[in-house]
Design a protein around this motif. Structure first.
Motif, PDB file in Angstrom:
ATOM      1  N   GLU A 105      35.413  44.560  16.909  1.00 22.14           N
ATOM      2  CA  GLU A 105      33.659  44.460  15.824  1.00 22.14           C
ATOM      3  C   GLU A 105      33.857  43.174  15.482  1.00 22.14           C
ATOM      4  OE1 GLU A 105      34.903  46.995  12.324  1.00 22.14           O
ATOM      5  OE2 GLU A 105      34.436  48.554  13.523  1.00 22.14           O
TER       6      GLU A 105
ATOM      7  N   THR B  53      28.602  43.300  11.376  1.00 19.99           N
ATOM      8  CA  THR B  53      28.456  43.118  10.161  1.00 19.99           C
ATOM      9  C   THR B  53      29.368  44.637   9.372  1.00 19.99           C
ATOM     10  OG1 THR B  53      26.696  43.670   9.865  1.00 19.99           O
ATOM     11  CG2 THR B  53      26.684  41.212   9.600  1.00 19.99           C
ATOM     12  N   LYS B  54      29.902  45.184  10.604  1.00 19.79           N
ATOM     13  CA  LYS B  54      30.795  45.971  10.343  1.00 19.79           C
ATOM     14  C   LYS B  54      31.872  46.627   9.727  1.00 19.79           C
ATOM     15  CE  LYS B  54      28.173  48.855  14.400  1.00 19.79           C
ATOM     16  NZ  LYS B  54      27.753  49.931  13.306  1.00 19.79           N
ATOM     17  N   LYS B  55      32.295  47.147   8.695  1.00 21.22           N
ATOM     18  CA  LYS B  55      33.393  46.861   8.331  1.00 21.22           C
ATOM     19  C   LYS B  55      34.395  48.040   8.161  1.00 21.22           C
ATOM     20  CE  LYS B  55      32.447  43.148   6.392  1.00 21.22           C
ATOM     21  NZ  LYS B  55      32.830  41.840   7.460  1.00 21.22           N
ATOM     22  N   SER B  56      35.436  48.346   8.975  1.00 20.60           N
ATOM     23  CA  SER B  56      36.035  49.845   8.691  1.00 20.60           C
ATOM     24  C   SER B  56      37.712  49.340   8.317  1.00 20.60           C
ATOM     25  CB  SER B  56      36.311  49.817  10.684  1.00 20.60           C
ATOM     26  OG  SER B  56      37.272  48.113  11.407  1.00 20.60           O
ATOM     27  N   ASN B  57      37.855  48.334   7.482  1.00 24.06           N
ATOM     28  CA  ASN B  57      38.562  48.811   6.700  1.00 24.06           C
ATOM     29  C   ASN B  57      39.481  49.618   6.302  1.00 24.06           C
ATOM     30  OD1 ASN B  57      38.665  45.723   7.527  1.00 24.06           O
ATOM     31  ND2 ASN B  57      38.260  45.018   5.541  1.00 24.06           N
TER      32      ASN B  57
ATOM     33  N   LYS C  38      39.870  45.444  15.392  1.00 27.37           N
ATOM     34  CA  LYS C  38      38.958  43.620  14.608  1.00 27.37           C
ATOM     35  C   LYS C  38      38.333  43.037  15.781  1.00 27.37           C
ATOM     36  CE  LYS C  38      39.893  44.146  10.620  1.00 27.37           C
ATOM     37  NZ  LYS C  38      38.734  44.707   9.326  1.00 27.37           N
TER      38      LYS C  38
END
Length: 119
Positions: free
Chosen positions: A89, A93-97, A86
């Motif tokens: 990033e 706008t990166k989403k690694s969830n 977290k």
């Protein structure tokens, strides 16, 4: 902000994002995969290190104590993993969830198996 020689437009308008990136090196927002591999490596090291205690020192390293140590260390590693991803990033706008969830679910399944069936 005063820039080192060779950076900036020379007009005194300050540093652009690309100038700062060039000065400090690569951005880490694309390192989520590497952070995930490091988390899995730490988890496996914890798991196999605890297994050594089960197999080679059973008189000194009781099964319940080993389970507790492994679960506690895994929780600490998971918190650190989430924090690292977290922070890395943040502001993008990166989403690694999904990747985080897959890594944590995988370790949770392994931990539940060990806790329930290995004694």
């Amino acid at each position: 902000m005063t820039l080192p020689k060779g950076f900036g437009s020379g007009g005194g308008g300050g540093a652009s994002r690309s100038d700062v990136e060039n000065m400090i090196g690569k951005r880490i927002e694309n390192y989520t995969g590497l952070i995930t591999l490091s988390y899995w490596g730490a988890f496996l090291a914890t798991m196999f290190g605890t297994m050594v205690g089960y197999l080679y020192y059973p008189w000194a390293y009781a099964s319940a104590s080993g389970h507790y140590a492994m679960i506690t260390l895994t929780v600490i590693e998971a918190i650190g993993y989430i924090f690292c991803v977290k922070v890395g990033e943040g502001g993008t706008t990166k989403k690694s969830n999904g990747q985080i969830a897959a890594a944590l679910v995988g370790t949770t399944v392994i931990m539940l198996y060990v806790a329930l069936y290995v004694s």
